[in-house]
Structures are given as structure tokens and as C-alpha cells.
Design an enzyme around this catalytic site. Sequence first.
Site, PDB file in Angstrom:
ATOM      1  N   ARG A  35      -5.436  18.373  16.705  1.00  0.00           N
ATOM      2  CA  ARG A  35      -5.958  18.798  15.396  1.00  0.00           C
ATOM      3  C   ARG A  35      -7.411  19.246  15.481  1.00  0.00           C
ATOM      4  O   ARG A  35      -7.824  20.153  14.751  1.00  0.00           O
ATOM      5  CB  ARG A  35      -5.818  17.662  14.389  1.00  0.00           C
ATOM      6  CG  ARG A  35      -4.374  17.496  13.966  1.00  0.00           C
ATOM      7  CD  ARG A  35      -4.268  16.667  12.709  1.00  0.00           C
ATOM      8  NE  ARG A  35      -2.973  16.864  12.098  1.00  0.00           N
ATOM      9  CZ  ARG A  35      -2.241  15.885  11.574  1.00  0.00           C
ATOM     10  NH1 ARG A  35      -2.683  14.642  11.580  1.00  0.00           N
ATOM     11  NH2 ARG A  35      -1.082  16.145  11.026  1.00  0.00           N
ATOM     12  N   LYS A 201      17.281  11.561   4.947  1.00  0.00           N
ATOM     13  CA  LYS A 201      17.789  11.367   3.590  1.00  0.00           C
ATOM     14  C   LYS A 201      17.832  12.637   2.751  1.00  0.00           C
ATOM     15  O   LYS A 201      16.923  13.445   2.786  1.00  0.00           O
ATOM     16  CB  LYS A 201      16.921  10.336   2.869  1.00  0.00           C
ATOM     17  CG  LYS A 201      17.132   8.941   3.411  1.00  0.00           C
ATOM     18  CD  LYS A 201      16.343   7.931   2.625  1.00  0.00           C
ATOM     19  CE  LYS A 201      14.906   7.969   3.034  1.00  0.00           C
ATOM     20  NZ  LYS A 201      13.951   7.295   2.278  1.00  0.00           N
ATOM     21  N   GLY A 351       6.916  17.142   9.672  1.00  0.00           N
ATOM     22  CA  GLY A 351       6.222  16.431  10.742  1.00  0.00           C
ATOM     23  C   GLY A 351       7.114  16.087  11.931  1.00  0.00           C
ATOM     24  O   GLY A 351       6.761  16.323  13.087  1.00  0.00           O
ATOM     25  N   GLY A 374       3.914  16.792   4.980  1.00  0.00           N
ATOM     26  CA  GLY A 374       4.183  16.805   3.544  1.00  0.00           C
ATOM     27  C   GLY A 374       3.811  18.130   2.897  1.00  0.00           C
ATOM     28  O   GLY A 374       4.520  18.630   2.018  1.00  0.00           O
TER      29      GLY A 374
HETATM   30  P1  ADP Z   1      10.624  16.048   8.905  1.00  0.00           P
HETATM   31  O1  ADP Z   1       9.492  15.058   9.134  1.00  0.00           O
HETATM   32  O2  ADP Z   1      10.656  17.103   9.951  1.00  0.00           O
HETATM   33  O3  ADP Z   1      10.632  16.572   7.508  1.00  0.00           O
HETATM   34  P2  ADP Z   1      12.476  13.931   8.311  1.00  0.00           P
HETATM   35  O4  ADP Z   1      11.331  12.971   8.179  1.00  0.00           O
HETATM   36  O5  ADP Z   1      13.182  14.324   7.095  1.00  0.00           O
HETATM   37  O6  ADP Z   1      11.990  15.245   9.099  1.00  0.00           O
HETATM   38  O7  ADP Z   1      13.582  13.347   9.272  1.00  0.00           O
HETATM   39  C1  ADP Z   1      13.316  12.847  10.536  1.00  0.00           C
HETATM   40  C2  ADP Z   1      14.126  11.620  10.815  1.00  0.00           C
HETATM   41  O8  ADP Z   1      15.498  11.798  10.534  1.00  0.00           O
HETATM   42  C3  ADP Z   1      14.016  11.242  12.263  1.00  0.00           C
HETATM   43  O9  ADP Z   1      13.327  10.020  12.377  1.00  0.00           O
HETATM   44  C4  ADP Z   1      15.468  11.123  12.721  1.00  0.00           C
HETATM   45  O10 ADP Z   1      15.700  10.002  13.544  1.00  0.00           O
HETATM   46  C5  ADP Z   1      16.212  10.961  11.410  1.00  0.00           C
HETATM   47  N1  ADP Z   1      17.630  11.347  11.533  1.00  0.00           N
HETATM   48  C6  ADP Z   1      18.121  12.494  11.983  1.00  0.00           C
HETATM   49  N2  ADP Z   1      19.473  12.459  12.024  1.00  0.00           N
HETATM   50  C7  ADP Z   1      19.833  11.242  11.560  1.00  0.00           C
HETATM   51  C8  ADP Z   1      21.094  10.590  11.372  1.00  0.00           C
HETATM   52  N3  ADP Z   1      22.246  11.190  11.662  1.00  0.00           N
HETATM   53  N4  ADP Z   1      21.068   9.332  10.882  1.00  0.00           N
HETATM   54  C9  ADP Z   1      19.903   8.727  10.598  1.00  0.00           C
HETATM   55  N5  ADP Z   1      18.693   9.285  10.761  1.00  0.00           N
HETATM   56  C10 ADP Z   1      18.652  10.533  11.239  1.00  0.00           C
HETATM   57 MG    MG Z   2       9.260  12.994   8.594  1.00  0.00          MG
END
Ligand code: ADP
Ligand code: MG
Length: 394
Positions: A35, A201, A351, A374
Amino acid sequence: MKKTIRDFDLLGKSVIIRCDFNVPISDGKITDDNRIVESLKTINYAIDKGAKLLLMSHLGRVKTEEDKLKNSLQVVAVRLSELIHREVKFIPETRGSLLEEAVNNLNNGEVILVENTRFEDVPDKLESNNDFELATYWSKLGDIYINDAFGTSHRAHASNVGIAEKLPSGVGFLVEKEIKMIGEVIENPVRPLTVILGGSKVSDKIGVIKNLVNIADYILIGGGMAFTFLKAKGLEVGSSIVDLENLDFCKEILEKYNEKIILPIDVVCGLEVSENSTAIAKKIADMNKNDMGLDIGQDSIELFINYLEKSKTVIWNGPVGVFEIEQFSNGTKAIANHLANQNIITIIGGGDTAAAVINEGYKESFTHVSTGGGASLEMLEGTILPGIEAIDNS
Ligand code: ADP
Ligand code: MG
């Protein structure tokens, strides 16, 4: 269009640059200076133009006096000084005579770094609540305000929105790139536009789904959120993560956008989210009640890649599996690898998704890997970020 740092004559001016120096620190040492490195373009530009630089940033979470001890920006001043080959005067305060004198004594091209803006959050959350008096005080230290901290632009804090409202303002090069990359792709995509959505989620991504489903030609859904959609179609998803409150939302989306939404056809299951979990590949139709879907399967990878091959733009938010665990990381790696080798527009937001592609060594292979978790999600939701909204229009 927002004003940028290029729109100002910086010579001899006191320029407050809100940076994102929120770097990981362990045992008092910076473990990843990315960063700081990313902020150099704006900082060096201002130095070259003869500005007097007053840098501000937050670092970590500061809720108590104790939190202050491990979240001082002093280590950042040391590292930044090495990177720009000149002195960075660190002020261990966020207000007071030491700071004011240092600002008054600045010569053109000299740099000051103020202590962590979130020290003002103890005890009264002045920074995070965009306290008027604090923002006014800080704004009086500068002539021009530049926001180059994309990662906090979805928050209205004193050090971004507050100061921006009180000084002539513009965005730095980092924020300019984020607005251009994510903003333009959403407003005017080169089609076909495919969105890959994953993560854990549905509830975290409702806004993103609602906005992008209107814009995209195809939406490929993987990760934990796929199972709420599969369940909404009446399928058995075993013990996979399911967002029961959002079943109806998923049903509606599936009905309304049936042709656009592509769901996995096979999975890699485990009994639990653990390094010791044995990976078992199955068709979705063969899942039984103990199966927990933790990655997309090989057929789904191929199905997704088919869609990616006909796309001219891809936005990816959310890993398609639990990529942190080796045996459930194949789907995410296969997609990263495929996209890294395409000559199309590829935008990575979120992230964890950014971390996943950077870990694979693909940072330079994508058109844009957003630096804000975010903040990039909120841009994908179509939200106007307050930290950017507050900047003067050109
Ligand atoms: P980002 O930060 O890129 O927006 P998220 O925070 O929404 O992504 O999601 C990342 C998390 O989702 C990771 O920690 C990953 O382990 C989890 N994940 C991905 N696939 C599954 C799954 N099938 N069941 C549970 N968790 C999952
Ligand atoms: Mg995330």
C-alpha cells in the site's frame, strides 16, 4: 468527472494527501508494504511539483488507548522515507503545536506524516463520525486536499469527507484509476460482460447481485453463495452454507433472470471447513445431507470457462471455493489462471478475491485489481462513495 491532482498548481502549496497506509504490521514490522508502494505515484508527483506535503492515514482499529500502542504510523514514516529517498518528518500527534509548527516550517518538496487519524477516535470517535470541529482544524493546515485512499472512500470520516468539504479538492492517481476502471466498466461495458460472484454469504452481496444482474450478460455463481441459489431451486445441498433468509430473494432472481444466471453443476465436498477434510467430487444431484460444498467441481470450471471465453469484459468478486485450503482451491485457481491469460478487460473487486489472485502471482495479468475491499464492493453495488462524492467536480 472529479478533479484530480493534475488540475491544481501545487507549487508552494500545503497539500494534504489522504493516503491508505493501512499496512499489516507484526511485531512492530511492516509485513507487506504494497500500500505504501502504491501511494508513491501521487506523493512523488506532488514532490516534483514543489508542494509541501502533509500526509494523513489511518492504521488498524483504534478503540482504546492500548490500541494506539500497536497502531502508530511511525514505522510507515521510516519505510516511506526509504522509498522516496528523502526525509519524512513524523509527527506523533494528530493535533497541537508540534504539528502546526511543523506545517508552518515546511519547505517546497518536504514531507510530513501525521500520526494515525483514528487516534482521534479515542474516546469520542471524532475521526470516524466526521466531527466538524476536527475536520475544520485539519483543513486549516492545508491549501488543497487530495484523496488517494480508495479503501476508506466508502466511509464519511473527518480525514476524507470532512476535509474535502472545506478545501479545494481532487483525487490522487490511485483513486482516479479505481473510479475509471470500476466506474467505466459498470457504466459502459464492452460486451458480453460476465460477472463471477462467489464468497461465502448471499447476504454480503445482495446489493452487488441486484445491481450487476441488470448490467451483466451472464452471472456465474460459485462459492458458498451458490448453495442458497441451488437450494432455492429445490436441490439438496447437504450441510453447505445456506442463507435461509435470502432463499426467496434467490428464487426471485432465478425466476426473473433465468437465462443469465449460471450455477455450478458439480462440487468438491468435505465434511468440514478444515485442512484435514478429504475432498470428494460429486454432481450436485448426488449430494447427500452430510456433504458440505467447498469448491466448484471440474465440470463447473469448464462450464464457467465456456462463458468466460465468449466474454469481452469480466468482473470477478468472490472466490468460488474455500481457496485458503489447498484441496478446495482448484476452482478459484483455475479461473484466475484462465482469466490471467485472456486478452479481455478483467476487473477484480473484493479483498479476498484480490488476495487470491495476487497469491497466485497474477496481479499484473488483470486489467485492474482493486485495492479497496469494502469500497470496491460498494462501487459494484452502484453506490456513490462519500469520500469521492465530496471531491470537487472538474
Ligand atoms: P471478497 O472479500 O472478495 O468480497 P468474500 O469475503 O465474499 O470475498 O468471500 C471470501 C470467503 O468466502 C473466503 O474466505 C472463502 O473461504 C469463502 N468461501 C468460498 N466458497 C465457500 C464455500 N463453498 N463455503 C464456505 N465459504 C466459502
Ligand atoms: Mg472478504
